[in-house]
Motif scaffolding. Structure first.
Motif, PDB file in Angstrom:
ATOM      1  N   PHE A 171      37.586  42.067  14.929  1.00 44.52           N
ATOM      2  CA  PHE A 171      37.107  41.819  16.288  1.00 44.52           C
ATOM      3  C   PHE A 171      38.199  42.116  17.308  1.00 44.52           C
ATOM      4  O   PHE A 171      39.382  41.856  17.063  1.00 44.52           O
ATOM      5  N   TYR A 172      37.802  42.638  18.473  1.00 45.13           N
ATOM      6  CA  TYR A 172      38.749  42.823  19.573  1.00 45.13           C
ATOM      7  C   TYR A 172      38.031  42.592  20.895  1.00 45.13           C
ATOM      8  O   TYR A 172      36.818  42.782  21.034  1.00 45.13           O
ATOM      9  N   PHE A 173      38.820  42.170  21.883  1.00 45.97           N
ATOM     10  CA  PHE A 173      38.286  41.857  23.208  1.00 45.97           C
ATOM     11  C   PHE A 173      39.391  42.063  24.230  1.00 45.97           C
ATOM     12  O   PHE A 173      40.532  41.662  24.010  1.00 45.97           O
ATOM     13  N   GLY A 174      39.065  42.694  25.350  1.00 45.22           N
ATOM     14  CA  GLY A 174      40.065  42.912  26.382  1.00 45.22           C
ATOM     15  C   GLY A 174      39.466  42.845  27.775  1.00 45.22           C
ATOM     16  O   GLY A 174      38.301  43.193  27.992  1.00 45.22           O
ATOM     17  N   MET A 175      40.294  42.387  28.732  1.00 42.22           N
ATOM     18  CA  MET A 175      39.915  42.373  30.141  1.00 42.22           C
ATOM     19  C   MET A 175      41.059  42.973  30.951  1.00 42.22           C
ATOM     20  O   MET A 175      42.233  42.643  30.723  1.00 42.22           O
ATOM     21  N   GLY A 176      40.733  43.864  31.879  1.00 38.11           N
ATOM     22  CA  GLY A 176      41.744  44.496  32.697  1.00 38.11           C
ATOM     23  C   GLY A 176      41.414  44.395  34.174  1.00 38.11           C
ATOM     24  O   GLY A 176      40.242  44.412  34.569  1.00 38.11           O
ATOM     25  N   ALA A 177      42.449  44.287  35.009  1.00 37.41           N
ATOM     26  CA  ALA A 177      42.314  44.302  36.465  1.00 37.41           C
ATOM     27  C   ALA A 177      43.175  45.437  36.987  1.00 37.41           C
ATOM     28  O   ALA A 177      44.387  45.469  36.754  1.00 37.41           O
ATOM     29  N   MET A 178      42.560  46.387  37.680  1.00 37.89           N
ATOM     30  CA  MET A 178      43.263  47.572  38.147  1.00 37.89           C
ATOM     31  C   MET A 178      43.395  47.551  39.676  1.00 37.89           C
ATOM     32  O   MET A 178      42.521  47.064  40.377  1.00 37.89           O
ATOM     33  N   HIS A 179      44.522  48.064  40.154  1.00 35.00           N
ATOM     34  CA  HIS A 179      44.797  48.176  41.590  1.00 35.00           C
ATOM     35  C   HIS A 179      44.751  46.812  42.277  1.00 35.00           C
ATOM     36  O   HIS A 179      44.111  46.640  43.317  1.00 35.00           O
ATOM     37  N   VAL A 180      45.423  45.844  41.675  1.00 31.47           N
ATOM     38  CA  VAL A 180      45.375  44.484  42.216  1.00 31.47           C
ATOM     39  C   VAL A 180      46.050  44.396  43.580  1.00 31.47           C
ATOM     40  O   VAL A 180      45.784  43.467  44.346  1.00 31.47           O
ATOM     41  N   THR A 181      46.930  45.351  43.914  1.00 25.16           N
ATOM     42  CA  THR A 181      47.558  45.379  45.242  1.00 25.16           C
ATOM     43  C   THR A 181      46.688  46.092  46.259  1.00 25.16           C
ATOM     44  O   THR A 181      47.033  46.144  47.438  1.00 25.16           O
ATOM     45  N   GLU A 182      45.556  46.669  45.806  1.00 27.30           N
ATOM     46  CA  GLU A 182      44.621  47.397  46.670  1.00 27.30           C
ATOM     47  C   GLU A 182      45.369  48.361  47.599  1.00 27.30           C
ATOM     48  O   GLU A 182      45.387  48.187  48.822  1.00 27.30           O
ATOM     49  N   PRO A 183      45.961  49.410  47.016  1.00 25.61           N
ATOM     50  CA  PRO A 183      46.786  50.330  47.820  1.00 25.61           C
ATOM     51  C   PRO A 183      46.002  50.980  48.959  1.00 25.61           C
ATOM     52  O   PRO A 183      44.853  51.383  48.797  1.00 25.61           O
ATOM     53  N   GLU A 184      46.650  51.075  50.098  1.00 24.63           N
ATOM     54  CA  GLU A 184      46.092  51.775  51.259  1.00 24.63           C
ATOM     55  C   GLU A 184      47.028  52.942  51.562  1.00 24.63           C
ATOM     56  O   GLU A 184      48.234  52.763  51.740  1.00 24.63           O
ATOM     57  N   LEU A 185      46.468  54.141  51.606  1.00 28.31           N
ATOM     58  CA  LEU A 185      47.278  55.338  51.766  1.00 28.31           C
ATOM     59  C   LEU A 185      46.944  56.031  53.084  1.00 28.31           C
ATOM     60  O   LEU A 185      45.811  56.464  53.299  1.00 28.31           O
ATOM     61  N   MET A 186      47.924  56.126  53.970  1.00 27.69           N
ATOM     62  CA  MET A 186      47.754  56.760  55.260  1.00 27.69           C
ATOM     63  C   MET A 186      48.028  58.253  55.114  1.00 27.69           C
ATOM     64  O   MET A 186      49.166  58.690  54.982  1.00 27.69           O
ATOM     65  N   LEU A 187      46.956  59.052  55.121  1.00 26.66           N
ATOM     66  CA  LEU A 187      47.112  60.494  54.965  1.00 26.66           C
ATOM     67  C   LEU A 187      47.626  61.150  56.238  1.00 26.66           C
ATOM     68  O   LEU A 187      48.413  62.091  56.188  1.00 26.66           O
ATOM     69  N   ASP A 188      47.139  60.706  57.375  1.00 25.21           N
ATOM     70  CA  ASP A 188      47.736  61.066  58.665  1.00 25.21           C
ATOM     71  C   ASP A 188      47.366  59.971  59.662  1.00 25.21           C
ATOM     72  O   ASP A 188      46.887  58.908  59.277  1.00 25.21           O
ATOM     73  N   GLU A 189      47.566  60.188  60.930  1.00 25.33           N
ATOM     74  CA  GLU A 189      47.379  59.136  61.913  1.00 25.33           C
ATOM     75  C   GLU A 189      45.949  58.622  61.976  1.00 25.33           C
ATOM     76  O   GLU A 189      45.714  57.467  62.321  1.00 25.33           O
ATOM     77  N   ASN A 190      44.977  59.467  61.669  1.00 25.37           N
ATOM     78  CA  ASN A 190      43.582  59.096  61.831  1.00 25.37           C
ATOM     79  C   ASN A 190      42.819  58.932  60.529  1.00 25.37           C
ATOM     80  O   ASN A 190      41.655  58.532  60.545  1.00 25.37           O
TER      81      ASN A 190
END
Length: 313
Positions: A171-190
């Motif tokens: 038996f196996y079982f797993g739980m994962g949480a991804m991007h817990v910091t919730e990245p925000e990426l500014m590509l340009d000013e707008n």
């Protein structure tokens, strides 16, 4: 048609705050758990080198192309068991390119006759958008719309994943949480993009038949970002621990055909997704290729890796 597709992809993937399920959906999730859950690092008991490539929705220009590679191994320090790993993930979607480079650490502890692993992943996510490939219906649109870059723009941010994985006998079982910091990426000013946190769950139980040559391996994989939901229900049959095949049902999306083989220290796999949605009118389905190389580590008298994953056969 190319201009129409580019326009559709543009509206799908760019906005002042893009919020959609971001992570790749590997059909061979049972082999690519290192992508979804850092607690899986070192579970196999050997040095594992892994690679998988996915071409989604063949026939549609700009459809996702994903490539994931990883290396992980167990590590013993004194009486404590650990796992370490490194990953590289890159994906192109339309005019976007997403790249992740991360390191993984997992702490392991015996529990209820099995082993529980707690994992953490730290890394960098880089996202770029090639504005030179955007089609504008008129020159005036390109000059007046500040929300659409007309050059190559990119941004980088910290990305953090975490997870737990437990295995005991069959038996196996797993739980994962991804991007817990919730990245925000500014590509340009707008223009900026936002990567929402997502969560996944995997579980399976290997069933040995009366004939020792055959083993049934059912499993289930759930993934959500709390706005959308995906679920895979899988059944694989393994023959003589060498050859395997099976089917997956990705609910309301596709039927997946699976094939695989163990050739000494090398394991290979292939998956074909047949769409069950209207996207079938424009796509021939999706293809996925996987390879894993296992290098046996020297075992000490006190470290026999009794918690070796039952999933890897």
């Amino acid at each position: 048609m190319k201009r129409i597709v580019h326009s559709i992809l543009l509206f799908l993937f760019i906005s002042t705050a893009a919020r959609a399920q971001y992570d790749a959906q590997f059909s061979q999730y049972f082999m690519a758990m290192g992508y979804y859950n850092p607690a899986y690092a070192g579970v196999g008991g050997d040095l594992n080198l892994f690679g998988i490539h996915r071409q989604q929705w063949v026939g549609i220009e700009g459809a996702p192309k994903s490539f994931f590679v990883s290396a992980d191994m167990p590590l013993r320090i004194g009486e404590m068991e650990h796992g370490v790993g490194a990953i590289l993930f890159t994906e192109s979607i339309g005019l976007f390119q997403n790249t992740h480079v991360s390191g993984q650490y997992a702490y392991k502890h015996k529990l209820f006759g099995g082993v529980i692993s707690l994992g953490l992943q730290l890394g960098i996510v880089n996202q770029s958008f090639d504005g030179t490939g955007v089609y504008y219906p008129s020159e005036s649109t390109a000059e007046t719309d500040p929300a659409i870059p007309n050059t190559l723009v990119e941004a980088m941010a910290l990305d953090v994943n975490a997870g737990v994985y437990y295995s005991r006998k069959n038996f196996y079982f797993g739980m994962g949480a991804m991007h817990v910091t919730e990245p925000e990426l500014m590509l340009d000013e707008n223009v900026y993009t936002y990567i929402a946190s997502s969560y996944n769950l995997v579980s399976g139980y290997n069933i040995q038949s009366r004939n020792p040559l055959y083993e049934l391996q059912p499993s289930v994989f759930l993934k959500t970002d709390t706005r959308s939901f995906q679920a895979d229900i899988t059944g694989r049959l393994v023959y003589n621990k060498m050859f395997n095949g099976g089917l997956s049902w990705r609910i309301n999306e596709s039927i997946v055909f699976l094939l695989g083989a163990n050739l000494g220290n090398v394991q290979v796999g292939y998956a074909y997704d047949f769409p069950t949605t209207p996207i079938l009118k424009g796509s021939h389905g999706s293809h996925e290729l996987m390879i894993r190389y296992k290098l046996k580590l020297k075992k000490t008298k006190t470290g026999k890796n009794k918690h070796k994953s039952v999933r890897i056969l």
